[in-house]
Design a protein around this motif. Sequence first.
Motif, mmCIF file in Angstrom:
data_model
loop_
_atom_site.group_PDB
_atom_site.id
_atom_site.type_symbol
_atom_site.label_atom_id
_atom_site.label_comp_id
_atom_site.label_asym_id
_atom_site.label_seq_id
_atom_site.Cartn_x
_atom_site.Cartn_y
_atom_site.Cartn_z
ATOM 1 N N LEU A 187 39.742 2.374 -28.170
ATOM 2 C CA LEU A 187 40.591 2.063 -29.315
ATOM 3 C C LEU A 187 40.381 0.628 -29.788
ATOM 4 C CD1 LEU A 187 42.971 2.888 -31.197
ATOM 5 C CD2 LEU A 187 44.522 2.094 -29.377
ATOM 6 N N VAL A 188 40.368 -0.304 -28.854
ATOM 7 C CA VAL A 188 40.241 -1.715 -29.210
ATOM 8 C C VAL A 188 38.804 -2.057 -29.617
ATOM 9 C CG1 VAL A 188 40.474 -4.089 -28.363
ATOM 10 C CG2 VAL A 188 42.165 -2.355 -27.722
ATOM 11 N N LEU A 189 37.845 -1.440 -28.937
ATOM 12 C CA LEU A 189 36.431 -1.693 -29.214
ATOM 13 C C LEU A 189 35.762 -0.409 -29.697
ATOM 14 C CD1 LEU A 189 35.632 -3.920 -26.084
ATOM 15 C CD2 LEU A 189 35.939 -4.685 -28.443
ATOM 16 N N GLU A 190 36.339 0.185 -30.724
ATOM 17 C CA GLU A 190 35.825 1.467 -31.227
ATOM 18 C C GLU A 190 34.461 1.323 -31.890
ATOM 19 O OE1 GLU A 190 38.468 3.003 -34.128
ATOM 20 O OE2 GLU A 190 38.624 1.116 -35.234
ATOM 21 N N SER A 191 34.131 0.135 -32.338
ATOM 22 C CA SER A 191 32.812 -0.170 -32.879
ATOM 23 C C SER A 191 32.530 -1.630 -32.577
ATOM 24 C CB SER A 191 32.760 0.099 -34.383
ATOM 25 O OG SER A 191 33.683 -0.720 -35.074
ATOM 26 N N ARG A 192 31.385 -2.118 -33.032
ATOM 27 C CA ARG A 192 31.089 -3.524 -32.801
ATOM 28 C C ARG A 192 31.842 -4.366 -33.826
ATOM 29 N NH1 ARG A 192 25.773 -7.138 -34.084
ATOM 30 N NH2 ARG A 192 26.658 -9.069 -33.249
ATOM 31 N N PHE A 193 32.545 -5.371 -33.324
ATOM 32 C CA PHE A 193 33.284 -6.292 -34.174
ATOM 33 C C PHE A 193 32.715 -7.697 -33.951
ATOM 34 C CE2 PHE A 193 36.168 -2.753 -33.456
ATOM 35 C CZ PHE A 193 36.674 -2.519 -34.732
ATOM 36 N N PRO A 194 31.703 -8.094 -34.735
ATOM 37 C CA PRO A 194 31.105 -9.418 -34.550
ATOM 38 C C PRO A 194 32.180 -10.508 -34.628
ATOM 39 C CG PRO A 194 29.822 -8.111 -36.094
ATOM 40 C CD PRO A 194 31.104 -7.366 -35.863
#
Length: 283
Positions: A227-234
């Motif tokens: 949930l918190v890191l569902e995709s890459r967040f640069p």
Amino acid sequence: MNQPQPFRAPRPTSATPDIGDGLASSVSRVGALSERGDLHRAIPAEGGWLRCSDLLAEPVGFEHWRKQLSEWLNDQYRAAPARTAASYVMSWYLHVPAHVGALLFHHERRVPSLRPEELAFSLGGDRPHPEGMAVLGDAFYCLPTDPGSTRPEATIVRDEHALAAVLRAHYIAHAARFVRAYAPGSRLGKRMLWAAATDALDNSLWWAGKQAGTAEGEGAGVADASLVLESRFPPLTAPSTLRMETGADGHREWNRRRESCCFSYLLPQEAECDGCPRTCPKN
């Protein structure tokens, strides 16, 4: 072991008295569940506590910390590679905001302030790792159904996705200040530092559930990481890398591929860790 003091530890502080279901109640509840460092509501009276903001403002403190760690590594392994010491301190520091944020998010569905001014930690007397942590602020973010949502220090967000975004943003803001302070003296590149920040958050969310000792609890931790890191967040370097794997014996368990290297393999008779990016390719 001679333990130099990089700066004067802050005097004990007291939090706002808890008269309802405020952050102090949350810290008390999750503190009993933490297996990776005692959790406190204020800086205890005994010495040896470091406020994160003081350490980031005076990065020479990191040099003293690496020196303490090098002495410990020499005692344990008769070697202390500089990259290993720098990487251990990097990961241990990032564990503090990640662990505090993950515990309160997982167990309480709350996100406290993770500003360096409002977090502190103490180092172990033998192995110089964060042995205790303190949450110094009163403000928190929560869901509309939270029993403390009417408190003046509470900020309500609409749902769990929004709360996950708050945790991620607060953690990244803290990590950014660490990267700026730590990069020059550590000789570790910014890509490595942000990879370690990604590992710390992903690991902490996983372990917040895993420490329950049940498959259901671990699964809930994995779900939080997703949930918190569902995709890459640069500038974080990857989404959650947790995945179910089947071992040679047919047993299935959760594992994750690390984004950063701890350089433990540079120590005598040590090999790469499970999930090391040197030996575990991305897929």
